[in-house]
Motif scaffolding. Sequence first.
Motif, PDB file in Angstrom:
ATOM      1  N   ASN A 271     140.634 102.199  60.244  1.00  0.00           N
ATOM      2  CA  ASN A 271     140.376 103.627  60.080  1.00  0.00           C
ATOM      3  C   ASN A 271     139.419 103.921  58.928  1.00  0.00           C
ATOM      4  OD1 ASN A 271     142.015 104.701  62.209  1.00  0.00           O
ATOM      5  ND2 ASN A 271     143.832 104.220  60.987  1.00  0.00           N
ATOM      6  N   ASN A 272     138.972 105.167  58.894  1.00  0.00           N
ATOM      7  CA  ASN A 272     138.105 105.680  57.834  1.00  0.00           C
ATOM      8  C   ASN A 272     136.838 104.833  57.703  1.00  0.00           C
ATOM      9  OD1 ASN A 272     139.803 107.914  57.215  1.00  0.00           O
ATOM     10  ND2 ASN A 272     141.213 106.477  56.245  1.00  0.00           N
ATOM     11  N   GLU A 273     136.435 104.475  56.475  1.00  0.00           N
ATOM     12  CA  GLU A 273     135.148 103.797  56.301  1.00  0.00           C
ATOM     13  C   GLU A 273     135.226 102.288  56.496  1.00  0.00           C
ATOM     14  OE1 GLU A 273     136.818 103.973  52.034  1.00  0.00           O
ATOM     15  OE2 GLU A 273     137.060 104.993  53.957  1.00  0.00           O
ATOM     16  N   TYR A 274     136.355 101.791  56.959  1.00  0.00           N
ATOM     17  CA  TYR A 274     136.527 100.343  57.115  1.00  0.00           C
ATOM     18  C   TYR A 274     135.860  99.824  58.386  1.00  0.00           C
ATOM     19  CZ  TYR A 274     139.694 100.062  53.167  1.00  0.00           C
ATOM     20  OH  TYR A 274     140.221 100.094  51.890  1.00  0.00           O
ATOM     21  N   ASN A 275     135.483  98.556  58.348  1.00  0.00           N
ATOM     22  CA  ASN A 275     134.947  97.836  59.502  1.00  0.00           C
ATOM     23  C   ASN A 275     135.947  96.776  59.937  1.00  0.00           C
ATOM     24  OD1 ASN A 275     131.310  97.616  58.904  1.00  0.00           O
ATOM     25  ND2 ASN A 275     132.658  99.374  59.087  1.00  0.00           N
ATOM     26  N   GLY A 276     135.904  96.428  61.207  1.00  0.00           N
ATOM     27  CA  GLY A 276     136.738  95.346  61.717  1.00  0.00           C
ATOM     28  C   GLY A 276     136.044  94.684  62.886  1.00  0.00           C
TER      29      GLY A 276
END
Length: 393
Positions: A271-276
């Motif tokens: 979520n939010n500004e995270y990458n996966g």
Amino acid sequence: MRKINIGLFGFGVVGEGIYKVLEEKPQLNAVIKKIVIKDASKPRNAPSELFSTNADEILNDDEINVVVELISDADAAHDIIIKAFNKGKHVVSANKKLIADHHKKLLDLQAKNNVSFLYEASVCGSVPIIRNLEEYFDNDLLNYVSGIVNGTTNYILTKMANENESYQDALKAAQESGFAEADPTADVEGFDASSKLAIITLHAFGKKIDVDQVIRKGITSLKVEDFKYAKEKNYTIKLIANSKINHQTGEITSTVLPTFVELNKTIALVNNEYNGVLIGSSLSDEQFLYGKGAGRFPTSSAVLSDISALKYDYQYSIRKYENQEEGVFNQTGKKRIYIGFENQADDVSNIFDEIEERYQSKNYNHIVGVIDIEKLKQKEIIENPKLSIIAFE
């Protein structure tokens, strides 16, 4: 390389972060000798004698053996990198558009001049996707690379999903929080993610895809009604960059599309500004890499990792790319797609090979079904701002 003497282009939040870390950690044996900036009148948090507006003060200095390029102008960055290579200097860059547009040319010049060209920060900030593809998966038979590679759009989609906000309200919140630019086009229309996917695809499969070959749809057409549908079906919506290879034919399907993700899937929790990013392979099954995808410290971390690697004369080998024939991209296949639209005049049911579900109301309509790739990538469909196009995993 015993000592790293750096010529730094750009002194924004990332450049300043790198300067501070190198000042505080002399054990890295790397120093910034000169910094080239565009506007000499701005106050800077570093000694004035370090700064110049003349690129040649770096490029013609034989003591500078590493150029770190952190400017937003892709054309200017291209010229800087070419000149640096021809001067025998190693280069670290975070400019994903430049790299995606000129990837093959830059790799060829790197080899010709026997220098290193490292760019981990160009893809997913602090998430070490390129290094993993290079070192851990270089001999593995990869099936796909898929995930969230743009923090701005993920922040907006998180707001839309969790707080029932419209796209415009969520974008405004992202801009106020510093997660979206004043002109967010590159992010919200999927251009940024497409450039990153092009870079990832070369390292994963050894095939060079042009950015305009990626089937791309941004998030600007998404409506509150689309998220209501997602919630009813136990999905969330993420902008997913995906490259998947058919090992029988060698064809690669590369897309950047809003995608329904089941709530119990790992990627739904990003979520939010995270990458996966998920890496699927024949030997090690599925691996998941997760972290912050943008900002001063995540990007600085990736740049510093590349600088540190140069102490050991590290280069990307891209073994899968050697002597490979040209790739085949997005030519065949079908995808299960949801298309939402407000007006009956925008009905595109004729492009579906199969229709599984159709919903009509006075205010909003949607169709779910199977569409041939060739029809989906037609400009009048994929670029139509009146159509909310969402793929299923």
